[in-house]
Motif scaffolding. Sequence first.
Motif, PDB file in Angstrom:
ATOM      1  N   GLY A 459       0.700  -1.238  -0.054  1.00 53.75           N
ATOM      2  CA  GLY A 459      -0.056   0.089  -0.169  1.00 53.75           C
ATOM      3  C   GLY A 459       0.945   1.345  -0.010  1.00 53.75           C
ATOM      4  O   GLY A 459       2.114   1.270  -0.073  1.00 53.75           O
ATOM      5  N   ASP A 460       0.257   2.276  -0.108  1.00 54.28           N
ATOM      6  CA  ASP A 460       0.870   3.547   0.086  1.00 54.28           C
ATOM      7  C   ASP A 460       1.998   3.916   1.332  1.00 54.28           C
ATOM      8  O   ASP A 460       1.223   3.851   2.493  1.00 54.28           O
ATOM      9  CB  ASP A 460      -0.127   4.759   0.107  1.00 54.28           C
ATOM     10  N   ASP A 461       3.039   3.862   1.241  1.00 55.59           N
ATOM     11  CA  ASP A 461       3.885   3.921   2.305  1.00 55.59           C
ATOM     12  C   ASP A 461       3.744   5.307   3.144  1.00 55.59           C
ATOM     13  O   ASP A 461       4.245   5.345   4.080  1.00 55.59           O
ATOM     14  CB  ASP A 461       5.539   3.806   1.752  1.00 55.59           C
ATOM     15  N   ARG A 462       3.313   6.327   2.556  1.00 56.61           N
ATOM     16  CA  ARG A 462       2.986   7.329   3.241  1.00 56.61           C
ATOM     17  C   ARG A 462       1.934   7.321   4.247  1.00 56.61           C
ATOM     18  O   ARG A 462       1.643   8.299   5.213  1.00 56.61           O
ATOM     19  CB  ARG A 462       2.566   8.875   2.178  1.00 56.61           C
ATOM     20  N   ARG A 463       1.186   6.145   4.194  1.00 52.43           N
ATOM     21  CA  ARG A 463       0.121   6.125   5.184  1.00 52.43           C
ATOM     22  C   ARG A 463       0.421   4.748   6.032  1.00 52.43           C
ATOM     23  O   ARG A 463      -0.278   3.944   6.301  1.00 52.43           O
ATOM     24  CB  ARG A 463      -1.134   5.864   4.201  1.00 52.43           C
ATOM     25  N   ARG A 464       1.621   4.370   6.125  1.00 51.77           N
ATOM     26  CA  ARG A 464       2.302   3.185   6.830  1.00 51.77           C
ATOM     27  C   ARG A 464       3.231   3.770   8.059  1.00 51.77           C
ATOM     28  O   ARG A 464       3.948   4.666   7.835  1.00 51.77           O
ATOM     29  CB  ARG A 464       2.983   2.326   5.952  1.00 51.77           C
ATOM     30  N   THR A 465       3.109   3.109   9.040  1.00 52.50           N
ATOM     31  CA  THR A 465       4.145   3.239  10.262  1.00 52.50           C
ATOM     32  C   THR A 465       4.683   1.926  10.621  1.00 52.50           C
ATOM     33  O   THR A 465       4.369   1.391  11.398  1.00 52.50           O
ATOM     34  CB  THR A 465       3.473   4.002  11.355  1.00 52.50           C
ATOM     35  N   HIS A 466       5.867   1.820  10.083  1.00 51.04           N
ATOM     36  CA  HIS A 466       6.556   0.454  10.108  1.00 51.04           C
ATOM     37  C   HIS A 466       6.999   0.385  11.498  1.00 51.04           C
ATOM     38  O   HIS A 466       7.669  -0.842  11.888  1.00 51.04           O
ATOM     39  CB  HIS A 466       7.493   0.353   9.021  1.00 51.04           C
ATOM     40  N   ASP A 467       7.722   1.426  12.096  1.00 52.27           N
ATOM     41  CA  ASP A 467       8.236   1.287  13.217  1.00 52.27           C
ATOM     42  C   ASP A 467       7.522   1.723  14.567  1.00 52.27           C
ATOM     43  O   ASP A 467       7.871   1.632  15.570  1.00 52.27           O
ATOM     44  CB  ASP A 467       9.521   2.467  13.286  1.00 52.27           C
ATOM     45  N   MET A 468       6.160   2.031  14.410  1.00 52.99           N
ATOM     46  CA  MET A 468       5.529   2.505  15.562  1.00 52.99           C
ATOM     47  C   MET A 468       4.424   1.237  15.888  1.00 52.99           C
ATOM     48  O   MET A 468       3.652   0.696  14.926  1.00 52.99           O
ATOM     49  CB  MET A 468       4.883   3.559  15.267  1.00 52.99           C
ATOM     50  N   ASN A 469       4.331   0.879  17.097  1.00 52.38           N
ATOM     51  CA  ASN A 469       3.381   0.013  17.649  1.00 52.38           C
ATOM     52  C   ASN A 469       2.086   0.403  17.669  1.00 52.38           C
ATOM     53  O   ASN A 469       1.761   1.781  17.554  1.00 52.38           O
ATOM     54  CB  ASN A 469       3.617  -0.462  18.900  1.00 52.38           C
ATOM     55  N   THR A 470       0.838  -0.135  17.452  1.00 56.36           N
ATOM     56  CA  THR A 470      -0.447   0.467  17.433  1.00 56.36           C
ATOM     57  C   THR A 470      -1.378  -0.669  18.309  1.00 56.36           C
ATOM     58  O   THR A 470      -0.912  -1.592  18.345  1.00 56.36           O
ATOM     59  CB  THR A 470      -1.279   0.503  15.946  1.00 56.36           C
ATOM     60  N   ALA A 471      -2.344   0.136  18.724  1.00 52.09           N
ATOM     61  CA  ALA A 471      -3.350  -0.782  19.579  1.00 52.09           C
ATOM     62  C   ALA A 471      -4.925  -0.337  19.520  1.00 52.09           C
ATOM     63  O   ALA A 471      -5.100   0.812  19.368  1.00 52.09           O
ATOM     64  CB  ALA A 471      -2.978  -0.947  21.102  1.00 52.09           C
ATOM     65  N   ASN A 472      -5.634  -1.427  19.550  1.00 50.23           N
ATOM     66  CA  ASN A 472      -7.132  -0.833  19.438  1.00 50.23           C
ATOM     67  C   ASN A 472      -7.553  -0.761  20.902  1.00 50.23           C
ATOM     68  O   ASN A 472      -7.261  -1.611  21.800  1.00 50.23           O
ATOM     69  CB  ASN A 472      -7.890  -2.154  19.030  1.00 50.23           C
ATOM     70  N   TRP A 473      -8.288   0.345  21.074  1.00 50.43           N
ATOM     71  CA  TRP A 473      -8.763   0.526  22.541  1.00 50.43           C
ATOM     72  C   TRP A 473     -10.314   0.315  22.455  1.00 50.43           C
ATOM     73  O   TRP A 473     -11.279   1.154  21.741  1.00 50.43           O
ATOM     74  CB  TRP A 473      -8.511   2.060  22.983  1.00 50.43           C
ATOM     75  N   VAL A 474     -10.816  -0.996  22.878  1.00 52.90           N
ATOM     76  CA  VAL A 474     -11.938  -1.605  22.440  1.00 52.90           C
ATOM     77  C   VAL A 474     -12.967  -1.557  23.620  1.00 52.90           C
ATOM     78  O   VAL A 474     -12.659  -1.945  24.765  1.00 52.90           O
ATOM     79  CB  VAL A 474     -11.835  -3.090  22.206  1.00 52.90           C
ATOM     80  N   PRO A 475     -14.206  -0.762  23.379  1.00 56.45           N
ATOM     81  CA  PRO A 475     -15.421  -0.598  24.390  1.00 56.45           C
ATOM     82  C   PRO A 475     -16.099  -2.108  24.426  1.00 56.45           C
ATOM     83  O   PRO A 475     -16.114  -2.898  23.359  1.00 56.45           O
ATOM     84  CB  PRO A 475     -16.165   0.537  24.147  1.00 56.45           C
ATOM     85  N   ASP A 476     -16.653  -2.266  25.615  1.00 55.31           N
ATOM     86  CA  ASP A 476     -17.423  -3.474  25.717  1.00 55.31           C
ATOM     87  C   ASP A 476     -18.715  -3.404  24.601  1.00 55.31           C
ATOM     88  O   ASP A 476     -19.002  -4.547  24.369  1.00 55.31           O
ATOM     89  CB  ASP A 476     -17.770  -3.578  27.114  1.00 55.31           C
ATOM     90  N   GLU A 477     -19.312  -2.307  24.453  1.00 57.07           N
ATOM     91  CA  GLU A 477     -20.319  -2.216  23.427  1.00 57.07           C
ATOM     92  C   GLU A 477     -20.066  -2.798  22.105  1.00 57.07           C
ATOM     93  O   GLU A 477     -20.775  -3.526  21.645  1.00 57.07           O
ATOM     94  CB  GLU A 477     -20.745  -0.878  23.518  1.00 57.07           C
ATOM     95  N   PHE A 478     -18.750  -2.815  21.740  1.00 54.15           N
ATOM     96  CA  PHE A 478     -18.202  -3.471  20.462  1.00 54.15           C
ATOM     97  C   PHE A 478     -18.571  -4.977  20.593  1.00 54.15           C
ATOM     98  O   PHE A 478     -18.826  -5.572  19.690  1.00 54.15           O
ATOM     99  CB  PHE A 478     -16.766  -2.966  20.247  1.00 54.15           C
ATOM    100  N   LEU A 479     -17.766  -5.505  21.746  1.00 52.16           N
ATOM    101  CA  LEU A 479     -17.897  -6.998  21.884  1.00 52.16           C
ATOM    102  C   LEU A 479     -19.102  -7.467  21.944  1.00 52.16           C
ATOM    103  O   LEU A 479     -19.536  -8.784  21.371  1.00 52.16           O
ATOM    104  CB  LEU A 479     -16.855  -7.352  23.111  1.00 52.16           C
ATOM    105  N   ARG A 480     -20.083  -6.811  22.674  1.00 54.84           N
ATOM    106  CA  ARG A 480     -21.596  -7.081  22.726  1.00 54.84           C
ATOM    107  C   ARG A 480     -22.113  -7.209  21.307  1.00 54.84           C
ATOM    108  O   ARG A 480     -22.946  -8.363  21.217  1.00 54.84           O
ATOM    109  CB  ARG A 480     -22.345  -6.245  23.547  1.00 54.84           C
TER     110      ARG A 480
END
Length: 941
Positions: A459-480
């Motif tokens: 994909g477009d490397d300008r929209r990639r972060t190969h060195d940074m970690n990422t994490a989803n902050w997931v609310p309970d409503e989504f799992l429900r």
Amino acid sequence: MSVQSEAGGRLAAAGDTPSTVHVIRRNGDVSAFDPAKISTALAKAWLAVEGAEAGASSRVREVVAELTGQVELALMRHAGPERPLHIEQIQDQVELALMRDGHHKVARAYVLYREEHAKAREVEPQAAPSRPAISVRRPDGTVEPLDAGRLELVITEACAGLEAVSAAAVLTETRRNLYDGITAEELTLAPVMAARTMVENDPNYSLVSARLLLDKARAEALSYLAGQARTASHAEMTGLYPGYFAEFVAKGIELGQLEPELGTFDLARLGAALLPDGDLRFQFLGLQTLYDRYLLHHAGTRYELPQAFFMRVAMGLALREDDRDARAIEFYTLLSSFDFMCSTPTLFNSGTTRPQLSSCFLTTVDDDLTSIFHGISNNALLSKYAGGLGNDWTPVRGIGAHIKGTNGSSQGVVPFLKIANDTAVAVNQGGKRKGAVCAYLETWHVDIEEFLDLRKNTGDDRRRTHDMNTANWVPDEFLRRVRADGQWTLFSPDEVPELHDSYGNVFAQRYREYEAAADRGEIKVYRRVKAKDLWRRMLTMLFETGHPWITFKDPCNLRSPQQHSGVVHSSNLCTEITLNTTVDEVAVCNLGSINLAQHVTPEGIDHARLERTVRTAVRMLDNVIDVNFYTIPEARRSNLRHRPVGMGLMGFQDALYTLRLPMSSQEAVEFADRSMEEISYYAISASTDLAEQRGRYESFEGSLWSQGILPIDSIQLLADARGADLEMDRSSTLDWDSLRERVRTVGMRNSNVMAIAPTATIANICGVGQSIEPLYRNLYVKSNMSGDFTVVNPDLVRDLKRLGLWDELMISDLKYYDGSLGSISRVPAELKALYATAFEVDSSWLVEAGSRRQKWIDQAQSLNLYIAQPSGRKLDAIYQLAWLRGLKTTYYLRSQSATHVEKSTLRGTDGKLNAVSPVAVPVPEAPVACSITDPDCEACQ
């Protein structure tokens, strides 16, 4: 004629040029490096396996040519006219290349060929070296004869008191690496390299290697302080340490590296309290890591020795104590015993002129350019002094949202994440370790699907972060919604401002109201997706790229002691910190970890020792807050107001070995519960004692603590919001009622007390398994910033020796089966269960143990999950189980590639090191999920 001239004459006679790389043969002769000999050896190995037809095969010839090139490239990385190769190093690389490329049968034939010839050499007399007596070239260019007596003394001393090691074998191997005109530096490293090649035969050679490296460190430090060449054996250093320590402190202050106030301590008293035999505790990996990255140096020369290092850290933490000398000795004793270890920033900087001792920083980035770039600037300042960062990016408006100031449309959060990624790369903490940051985004953000793609290699490397970690902050409503197969609506945060700061049932209500507003046309930027489809994509990207991690917003907030003072908007770089953040407050956590292996005997937990350790450690962590150097005012304000600390643990797997409990057992889950209960009890009690002595933390009133609600009690708050979607054990064994009342009436010194970090490098220093992790492999090559290291499970070796099963065949089998016992039929079933490796342990056991710990922890834990043969169904099941069991966060998903991880000869593969630099190819990352060979969070620990 000089020795150098004689050597040069012999080489010139062999047809060499001055730039030729030389090879030292086993009998000491020197010859020119010839890649053609590698091709011949590879071809012969193929012939031995596939027969004569292999010689005529174009496929085999192409593979041989390719592997020869790989071996030559690896060797030439570190070789040169002044750095000759040893014949064993070349053969190690050939074996390594065969295994890494998947040619296991050929590699096995090559290994057997080498072993046969090695045994033959043991019984056959070796040809005498065709060279004059060895001379050593000093840095000033002078030449002197080799001091063979001292070489033998140092090696003998290094092997003293250790079982199953041979000083004679190390000495013989060392002599094979010597040549006439060898430099003093190479001579110092030669015995280290020799002992290291034997680690796979017996783990005690790791101790030998470390002690030989200590000889180099002693000579380096003593010579620097004396201004002339000085050496000392370990026995001699025992008497020298007190005087050396005072000289070390004076020199550090003179160089502007140590806090001048350290000079006002009673240095004679502290020097006399040093325990020189503590130096003998180190495994090679631990000491090499300490040497490379922690010991103070000037112009590349280390002048700090290990016990001085621990005392320097202790003094830095005792600066504000009433009886500084006594407290420094108390803190030093805890550190040098490996009962407890502070986190890496504290070890780096305690006692220095820039004491940035905190481990983790959490920030919230607001939705305007000033805030965004202020946040990125803060990242750089915090990262400069070894902080690990967690950034909450949820407030930043999404793609297509209206920008009032320019009357244009937003490009979303991703372009700013790219800048944050590049900032982390640019500010690499002075070369000590990589800058590290993790970006968090809530699952309802309209840019969430682009966020999931950030770590993709396409994909477009300008929209990639190969060195940074990422994490989803997931609310309970989504799992429900996932579990009900419902719809999920994505919003831009500028149109739904209340979602960011709400959680639990309040969030669910407001979220549904915003959905209704979107249906009425009152919200412009939104998108509807199936919750299950988005969940599947989250899990797919987690498997394919290792990111974003899955973390749960509601349990982090509903069980937070600090609900009255704000919202937890994200975790940190390693998902164990759950502290409130605002635009004006950057959350800070100060970490350290108990070495659980030191507090367990075959009979169980040593309660008295554990309590002593926890009480002293909490005091040390609380001191960090007051002596800390704060790089930004938002961090200082937050830390002094709330005073959070994070007491964690390491060596959990080692403790299970002592107790003879397999990780995959209900008994191990119960031990996780009971051990964490004790740590929690002692830690909360210690913070209450400090509150009585020093005062409560500023924002105590209104906290869960002030209401007598402890971590075990806060489970009910989550249960009230979740209903049936929570399955947590709530059993306990200690007297919590009296402690609960004492906390409510006396108060707490710290808003948060516990968090289990990954303990990557500090576990290496202490020579135990990291954090709460299952064993990665029983025999493998570990890779980190200090290089590649042979790791052998010493507990397994002891058990196999007891049964008469530890031999060359067992070593070969462990290599072939990736350090697993499962396929080795002669190993008893009980040992296979006890020493099951990470990918042989069903991750449901890790989740169950994690849930038991989580009930006692006021923050969270870095919990990796391992899946040998991933499938969508397995991933869905394990992450939904983590949610149901009340976990606050998860960390990496570790997956195996189709061909498994690197297979290595191990012999001589301990890569590029500052103190020891043999030739090796860097271990590659596993092709899926993350670097399995180095499952370390370098930023926190």
